[in-house]
Write an enzyme that holds these catalytic residues in place. Structure first.
Site, short mmCIF file in Angstrom:
data_model
loop_
_atom_site.label_atom_id
_atom_site.label_comp_id
_atom_site.label_asym_id
_atom_site.label_seq_id
_atom_site.Cartn_x
_atom_site.Cartn_y
_atom_site.Cartn_z
N GLY A 272 36.28 -14.75 85.37
CA GLY A 272 35.65 -15.60 84.37
C GLY A 272 36.71 -16.05 83.38
N SER A 273 36.51 -17.20 82.75
CA SER A 273 37.45 -17.65 81.72
C SER A 273 37.24 -16.85 80.44
CB SER A 273 37.27 -19.14 81.45
OG SER A 273 37.71 -19.89 82.56
N GLY A 274 38.22 -16.92 79.54
CA GLY A 274 38.13 -16.20 78.28
C GLY A 274 39.00 -14.96 78.23
N HIS A 275 39.67 -14.66 79.37
CA HIS A 275 40.55 -13.48 79.43
C HIS A 275 42.03 -13.88 79.52
CE1 HIS A 275 36.88 -11.37 80.02
NE2 HIS A 275 36.67 -11.88 81.21
N LYS B 242 38.34 -7.69 89.64
CA LYS B 242 37.86 -6.69 88.68
C LYS B 242 36.45 -6.26 89.10
CE LYS B 242 38.79 -9.34 84.70
NZ LYS B 242 38.34 -10.43 85.49
N HIS C 131 33.89 -8.40 77.91
CA HIS C 131 32.89 -9.48 77.83
C HIS C 131 31.94 -9.21 76.69
CE1 HIS C 131 33.95 -8.79 82.11
NE2 HIS C 131 34.08 -10.10 82.12
#
Ligand SMILES: Nc1ncnc2c1ncn2[C@@H]1O[C@H](COP(=O)(O)OP(=O)(O)O)[C@@H](O)[C@H]1O
Ligand SMILES: Nc1ncnc2c1ncn2[C@@H]1O[C@H](COP(=O)(O)OP(=O)(O)O)[C@@H](O)[C@H]1O
Ligand SMILES: [Mg+2]
Ligand SMILES: [Mg+2]
Ligand SMILES: [Mg+2]
Ligand SMILES: [Mg+2]
Lengths: 327, 217, 327, 217
Positions: free
Chosen positions: C54-57, C105, C215
């Site tokens: 997912g984006s944001g990491h 992950k 998250h």
């Protein structure tokens, strides 16, 4: 968790110790007075390059200590200039007979403390000079222009010049030329969080602050519902017009987050900047995008353009090995 | 008139000054909160603490030049901010007045202050009416010089300095800042007394108190 | 300025384009389906290493694309796994006949989507395998352990193994061994700021959240008035005991900020971690301190230890040239 | 009994399903808000939009296997989250049932669903009572198999499936989640109906409606 940072004195000291533990091959730390010094010894006669800065802007200045960049950095308290005592201790430790070049952002405290240090160094027979960094076009009065991203670039240029054998005069000259070729502006996306103030206020969803400083100095609040291209429209022209940059120019582009902006948003901003530069036929020859000059954990970015010529580009490309920059 | 001021009296003066600043810490910080970054009291208090330690040291010089230089270095390391290098420079340059020896007379004291003032101005590049400590120190030194020219007594000369300093300090309320952080506020700086001008006033207030008393001994 | 990120679809696409413009020599971007690919072509027969997230990491996974690390990365929506369509498009683009290794992950969406992709790839005759990253010791049930910093380390190990000629089987084996040698834990210092939720709540000055996910998964709120050494006391033992790490072990230490923590605080934390490791006679052989696995702009850090042996250390030291790691 | 279901009927079923999901988008998101991350309605709605587009395409196959595979790929790309690969796998595996051709009878339809269910279970590793879509789909498929064994009519078989699916869906209210995001809540997940079990129920509700009507034509 603000409390961890609430005792700035000891927190900064411990943080410096942590930094040295994390980069033992590159830097070592001295305490009381506090300064960070590179581990690689310089050849005798090399110009020593030193930069002091209030803490809270990391990696500037401590992350730029190392081969090809700074010989030493002096971190002051949060957002407060280091004292001449620190600066002078660094001078004593890293002067190799080639004289000392200070890179100083244009804020009253920094300039006063550096000038006083230079006076004290001269009294001891150590040749010391400083280069003032004042690239912030958001301030109309040029004498009051603050130092932004050009501070990091000036440290790199001065460090490379010193490493490659420039004399103090020559190093000062090329570093001044580098700063003179830079223009910058800051955009805030929330309000600064100072340890003593607690969490900062948050701007409205559609608002930014234009022309903010890196110590929480306020900018002009603007509504920008159209997104990034609108922001870039607001800062692009002031930056380009000021030097001015012209079609055909080759530039180094530095986009620095202020510490609290996710990479996702930084690249979103970068996209709009690149489009603006292409539209103005300005060629991005070199670039750095990341957190290079921060303001604790605030949201926002600064953008800096440096017009390149062959000498500046060669100095930029010269090897560097510091915690924050290495190639 | 012919009164001589030694390191002992200078030390007494600076101890009085340190105590006065510490009493006024909150006041100075309040002033800096209005037009600066709310740290002038904290900065000065930290420096005065170090100065007290330094002045209570056993090992003391009798040479006024060395004494003032050591005061300067203490302020430089202790105060920080803009005020640190400015006060530091004042004492560093005062130390270089050529007529300093193991004591100074009133004329030599005045010259010492003049050297300090000139150094301060060179360092900070401020003029009177820029709303800084210069607005206190310059009229005070000029008043001393004028009073000396008409052969006034120590008490009169120092009273004149104190009065001029006070007027200068109060005058900063009316003007717009052109130097230091307060200058970022532009016209909004009007109506507030400058913190540095206030801390500098205490230099002359305590000088008048200490040196006049000494003279009366 | 939340609004800039409020339309995740287009913001992520634009951000990817910005990223490619900032690193044109290292990566290129494909759209619809979105994935990032390295520019340096791999030799035929090399195992292709792909990671989706997912984006944001960021920089995970897109910042790890390049020579010696990932062949491709697939960014999903914010905190949401990429789809098999993206993953399969990346497979088609970077498979060089040596098969494909996915680093995943351990979150339901990521695993399900990867397994389905592998099923689809196998149907096309492409050999594909995955390595599950599950290093978070804050979850008691081992099967549910989330992936944290070991994800970045696994991408490096897998990438180096692939580059140096390991077969798919061998690369899977050594990467699994690397993950098995890792233990991690997260500490939150404020609450997550999701674009859709607006600014996160702030913890009390003296409080942290122990064992947070990346998250916004909550941890256990703890009061830690004694500062960093107290925090390190709370996470050090669970990490050390779990593998267990023993006196004399050589480790790679990864301390990653979650995106909103200033370097000053990160180094403060590092100091306490180093002291804890010295006290346990564990030797830090290699280390990375910075933002390597983030959670948008949240405050906090994760710490990961990987027990090194010669093979893992050699693979770690092997050259890498990506936007986020290069040596 | 001998009724044959073609791609045309399957398409009609899936269009009815898409419409039903879109009507229930908010309801599904509400359920996911209670025990998940508040996106199941959004995810399914996005996928159903793509499915409607895909099903309205002119160029169509008559082969059930290819048709189901294309439905699967559409769901995989459109739905996202955990539900995307799960529903995708259901249709992908349903497509591999060896008795699919250009039409299926009731037994072959049941076998198709069985293949889908087995694939889904292999993919998600959930059992009944884990509080997932399996709690709806498994009893429904088992009910079809049981009804077939006793030679029931299409209407009866599909009514049995629908009823079993409904009971399974309602049963998820009473149990603790052991798979998916809701499992992070442990016992706090009890008392809430599972969103995926709910969206899966509509598969059987619409199948009963569409295939029975078709059969009555
Ligand atoms: N250039 C200058 N020349 C003389 N005095 C100055 C100058 N700049 C600032 N000052 C004095 O310093 C005072 C502020 O000191 P302080 O608050 O301790 O430092 P800072 O501004 O760095 O926080 C001002 O009130 C002003 O009197
Ligand atoms: N392992 C699994 N097996 C079967 N169904 C599952 C599994 N994990 C989750 N689900 C189903 O998926 C639903 C959630 O879907 P959705 O909200 O779209 O995805 P996400 O959980 O990724 O946000 C749950 O309600 C549950 O029915
Ligand atoms: Mg101040
Ligand atoms: Mg200050
Ligand atoms: Mg969900
Ligand atoms: Mg989801």
């Amino acid at each position: 968790m603000q409390s961890l940072m609430n005792k700035p004195g000891s927190a900064i000291t411990q943080s410096l110790r942590g930094m040295a533990l994390c980069h033992p091959d590159t830097i070592k730390v001295h305490f009381d007075p506090d300064f960070v010094e590179r581990t690689v010894t310089a050849r005798s006669g090399k110009v020593a390059v030193i930069s002091g800065s209030g803490s809270g802007h990391e990696p500037l200045p401590t992350g730029y200590v190392g081969l090809g960049m700074l010989d030493a950095a002096c971190p002051g308290p949060i957002f407060t200039s280091p004292s001449p005592i620190q600066l002078l201790a660094a001078v004593h430790s890293v002067d190799h007979g080639g004289g000392v070049l200070f890179v100083v952002k244009n804020y009253a405290g920094g300039v006063l403390n550096t000038e006083l240090t230079i006076e004290l160094a001269l009294q001891e027979g150590i040749d010391a000079r400083f280069v003032l960094v004042n690239d912030d076009v958001s301030i109309a009065n040029v004498a009051n222009r603050r130092g932004l991203g050009a501070a990091a670039l000036a440290c790199k240029i001065a460090g490379a010049a010193a490493e490659s054998g420039y004399t103090l005069d020559e190093a000062v000259k090329v570093t001044r030329r580098a700063v003179a070729a830079c223009r910058s502006m800051g955009v805030g996306t929330n309000v600064n969080t100072l340890p003593r103030n607690g969490p900062g206020a948050i701007l409205a969803d559609d608002s930014i602050e234009l022309g903010v400083g890196i110590h929480g100095e306020p900018g002009e609040v603007r509504s920008v519902s159209k997104g990034m291209s609108e922001i870039v429209g607001l800062i692009g022209q002031p930056i380009l017009k000021d030097l001015p940059f012209a079609a055909g120019d080759r530039v180094l582009l530095l986009i620095s987050g202020m510490g609290g902006t996710p990479p996702l948003e930084l690249y979103l901003f970068s996209e709009a900047i690149h489009d603006m530069l292409v539209a103005n036929r300005i060629r991005v020859e070199r670039q750095l995008v990341g957190n290079y000059l921060t303001s604790l954990g605030r949201g926002g970015y600064t953008v800096t353009l440096m017009r390149l010529d062959n000498e500046l580009q060669d100095l930029w490309d010269a090897p560097v090995h510091t915690p924050a920059l290495h190639w | 008139m012919g009164q001589e001021i030694t390191v002992t009296q200078l030390r007494r003066w600076l101890l009085a000054y340190a105590a006065r600043i510490i009493e006024n810490e909150d006041h100075l910080t309040e002033l800096d909160t209005a037009i600066g970054d709310a740290d002038h009291g904290v900065n000065m208090r930290r420096g005065m603490g170090k100065l007290q330690e330094r002045l209570q040291d056993e090992e003391q010089t009798e040479d006024i030049g060395s004494f003032l230089r050591s005061v300067a270095m203490t302020l430089i390391s202790g105060v920080g901010g803009a005020a640190g290098p400015l006060y530091g420079t004042f004492f560093l340059r005062a130390a270089t007045s050529p007529t300093n020896g193991s004591s100074v007379d009133l004329a030599q004291l005045t010259q010492m202050f003049r050297f300090g003032l000139d150094g301060l101005q060179q360092r900070g590049k401020a003029q009177t009416d820029d709303k800084t400590m210069i607005d206190t120190i310059q009229p005070a030194v000029e008043a001393m010089e004028a009073a000396l020219a008409t052969q006034q007594s120590t008490a009169v000369v120092l009273a004149a300095a104190r009065q001029a300093a006070h007027l200068g300090m109060k005058h900063t309320i009316e003007i717009e800042a052109r130097k230091g952080r307060a200058s970022y506020l532009g016209p909004h700086s009007i109506g507030h007394q400058d913190p540095g001008a206030t801390s500098a006033y205490f230099l002359f207030e305590t000088a008048a108190e200490v040196f006049t008393k000494t003279g009366a001994d």
